[in-house]
Design a protein around this motif. Structure first.
Motif, mmCIF file in Angstrom:
data_model
loop_
_atom_site.group_PDB
_atom_site.id
_atom_site.type_symbol
_atom_site.label_atom_id
_atom_site.label_comp_id
_atom_site.label_asym_id
_atom_site.label_seq_id
_atom_site.Cartn_x
_atom_site.Cartn_y
_atom_site.Cartn_z
ATOM 1 N N SER A 128 -0.075 0.533 -1.770
ATOM 2 C CA SER A 128 -1.258 0.253 -2.573
ATOM 3 C C SER A 128 -1.161 -1.146 -3.160
ATOM 4 N N GLN A 129 -2.268 -1.610 -3.741
ATOM 5 C CA GLN A 129 -2.330 -2.987 -4.227
ATOM 6 C C GLN A 129 -1.253 -3.283 -5.262
ATOM 7 N N HIS A 130 -1.001 -2.332 -6.163
ATOM 8 C CA HIS A 130 -0.027 -2.591 -7.226
ATOM 9 C C HIS A 130 1.403 -2.594 -6.717
ATOM 10 N N GLN A 131 1.606 -2.196 -5.448
ATOM 11 C CA GLN A 131 2.967 -2.128 -4.940
ATOM 12 C C GLN A 131 3.608 -3.492 -4.750
ATOM 13 N N ASN A 132 2.826 -4.565 -4.795
ATOM 14 C CA ASN A 132 3.445 -5.893 -4.763
ATOM 15 C C ASN A 132 4.404 -6.052 -5.931
ATOM 16 N N LEU A 133 4.165 -5.278 -7.000
ATOM 17 C CA LEU A 133 5.018 -5.367 -8.188
ATOM 18 C C LEU A 133 6.400 -4.788 -7.942
ATOM 19 N N ILE A 134 6.562 -3.994 -6.880
ATOM 20 C CA ILE A 134 7.866 -3.384 -6.655
ATOM 21 C C ILE A 134 8.899 -4.414 -6.210
ATOM 22 N N LEU A 135 8.447 -5.634 -5.923
ATOM 23 C CA LEU A 135 9.410 -6.693 -5.627
ATOM 24 C C LEU A 135 10.318 -6.969 -6.812
#
Length: 566
Positions: A128-135
């Motif tokens: 999902s879009q917010h998964q970029n934050l999992i970096l």
């Protein structure tokens, strides 16, 4: 892979069904049409948490159902371990009742939400879009490098060693705490054990003492009463026994003339025997019972001591005093031998730590070995995505401590400009850069994880033009070996799909339709030029789709419901 998805009574959806292509499925639609709702329904099916807003109509069940093709995925052991019926075509069903209760089924067999979630994690990877934050997640970065390094077996071994290590850590800490507390309590426990042991406690003793004291305290009166009873029975001329014996003899003499006399005589004889026994017992007791002041004093003192101990230790009887004595003795023994137990536990802890560290070092070696190739693959993909100057590095540093994933700190370092020093990617990358880095990571991980289906929710956010086309190529390349579902706003990406669905809202309800070939041209043209579709946009859409024929006249009107809509 996901073959069919059915959603009923979820958020703005009354009812819809979609048949998915085994390769690249594109989902487009205007902002607010409900693409995120469709994503939420799929998440619910895969074991996601029910946020309480699932139902459109609170009077009816919310149902999400998906049919998956499992052939060749090696999931038979999962089904066997969970006592489920395996089938190449398996259906997952999630139902939310009007009361808010959740029910999950696999091939119509009820399963727990945890089981549904575990199976779902092996079927679909949702980005999902917010998964970029999992970096920014250390765990994600470590898992990524482990996936590429193929560290599954090493991680299982380390996990077992680490679990044993943490278990022994807790045990040693508890023993040390108990020992410290024990040292503070040792003097009192020792006194308590000595006092209760010296008391020579015996279960039931208090009741026996109280019974004997009651006799001793009234010995004179009891003796007088027993003597009176004995005299009444045994007096030489007036005693009851003498009189009854005479009556018995008289009855025997008239027996020949009066038959009933023999019966009376027999009954008197039985009574005489009982009264003689009573007399003998009374005589013996009167001899035994004596007002013994010394015995009375001794028993009174013993009773006072027992009661005093019960009051002191706040217990109900001598049985509880005995239990307290034994418990305190065990605590005292544990204190005395506590250092030995701590030494044994510490030795076991040291061994477990050594095993965990040895495996952690092997993980470090494997990660370090894989890091260069990992980074090179990401850089190659980033170059394809228009970032030829980008540098991506994997930094793996031993922390010196053991954690759940080993003894390493893993950082992803990035710079879009080769002359700049790479910094943690989550801190310096822009939105478009993050999207490209995440796509590169997902593309690399998807190869190694061999998941049947991956879903991208606008992973192409922040890019356009040539880069958007390159992203579409990478996503399309992924779909050659796995099923891909891509929610996108980019016509360059949308044109790569094997199947194209449009989500739209009509009369407050969210629906979805699969576009025909002509409708795809119109939809791509709309994405290129906006609500007013120009000839140039149509021509460009045909180029993107690799088609030359004109779209049907009705196609320009948008979703018509002629696809698999519902």
């Amino acid at each position: 892979m996901l073959r069919r998805l059915s959603v009923e009574n979820y958020a703005l959806i009354d009812k819809l069904e979609m048949e998915l292509d085994p390769h690249l499925n594109i989902i487009t639609g205007e902002t607010g049409a409900g693409k995120s709702i469709l994503l939420g329904a799929l998440g619910l099916l895969l074991g996601g948490k029910n946020d309480g807003a699932a139902m459109k109509d609170a009077a009816h069940n919310c149902t999400v159902e998906g049919t998956f093709s499992l052939a060749g995925l090696g999931l038979e052991p999962f089904f066997e371990e969970n006592d489920l019926d395996y089938a190449d075509e398996t259906t997952l069903t999630r139902i939310i009742t009007p009361s808010g209760k959740s029910r999950s089924f696999v091939n119509d067999i009820p399963v727990s939400l945890a089981q549904m979630r575990e199976l779902g994690s092996r079927l679909v990877d949702i980005h999902s879009q917010h998964q970029n934050l999992i970096l920014s997640s250390e765990e994600f970065r470590t898992t990524a490098i482990d996936t590429v390094a193929g560290n599954g077996t090493l991680l299982e071994r380390y996990g077992a060693h680490y679990a044993r290590f943490t278990e022994l850590q807790h045990e040693v800490a508890a023993l040390r705490e108990a020992a410290e507390k024990g040292r503070r309590d040792e003097e009192w426990l020792r006194f308590q054990v000595e006092e209760l042991s010296t008391a020579n406690l015996r279960a039931g003793e208090q009741a026996e003492i109280e019974e004997e004291l009651a006799v001793l305290e009234h010995a004179d009166r009891i003796g007088e009463t027993l003597t009176a009873l004995r005299n009444a029975l045994d007096a030489d001329e007036t005693g009851i026994l003498v009189q009854l014996k005479e009556a018995e003899n008289a009855l025997m003499h008239i027996g020949a003339h009066y038959p009933a006399a023999e019966e009376y005589a027999a009954r008197l004889r039985s009574t005489l025997e009982e009264l003689k026994d009573i007399g003998a017992s009374a005589a013996a007791e009167s001899e035994r019972i004596d007002a013994d002041p010394e015995r009375l004093a001794k028993l009174s003192a013993r009773l006072d001591m027992l009661i005093a101990l019960q009051q002191k230790y706040r217990v109900a009887d001598e049985q509880e005093l005995i239990a307290l004595r034994d418990r305190s003795a065990a605590q005292l023994a544990a204190i005395v031998h506590g250092d030995e137990r701590i030494a044994e536990a510490e030795a076991a802890l040291a061994e477990a730590a050594q095993q965990a560290r040895a495996t952690a070092e092997k993980l470090h070696t494997a990660r370090t070995k894989a890091a260069r190739g990992f980074a090179e693959r990401i850089c190659t993909t980033l170059a394809h995505l228009g970032m030829a100057e980008a540098r991506f590095e994997v930094e793996i540093a031993a922390t010196g401590t053991l954690a759940r994933t080993g003894g390493d700190s893993v950082r992803f370092l990035f710079t879009a400009n080769r002359d700049r020093t790479p910094q943690p990617v989550e801190r310096i990358a822009s939105g478009g850069e993050l999207s490209r880095v995440m796509l590169a990571l997902k593309a690399l991980l998807a190869e190694r994880m061999q998941l049947p289906t991956i879903l991208f929710d606008e992973i192409d956010t922040g890019v356009s033009g040539r880069i958007a086309d390159a992203m579409g190529e990478i996503i399309s390349a992924l779909s050659a070996t796995m099923q891909v579902v891509d929610i996108t706003h980019l016509p360059q990406v949308a044109s790569k799909g094997a199947a194209h669905f449009v989500v739209y809202k009509r009369d407050g309800h969210t629906s979805i339709t699969r576009l025909t070939d002509d409708e795809r041209i119109t939809e791509i043209a709309k994405m290129l030029s906006g609500s007013e579709i120009t000839d140039a946009a149509i021509a460009q859409a045909r180029i993107l789709l690799g088609r030359t024929k004109e779209p049907a006249a009705t196609a320009a009107k948008g979703p018509t419901g002629s696809g698999t809509l519902f």
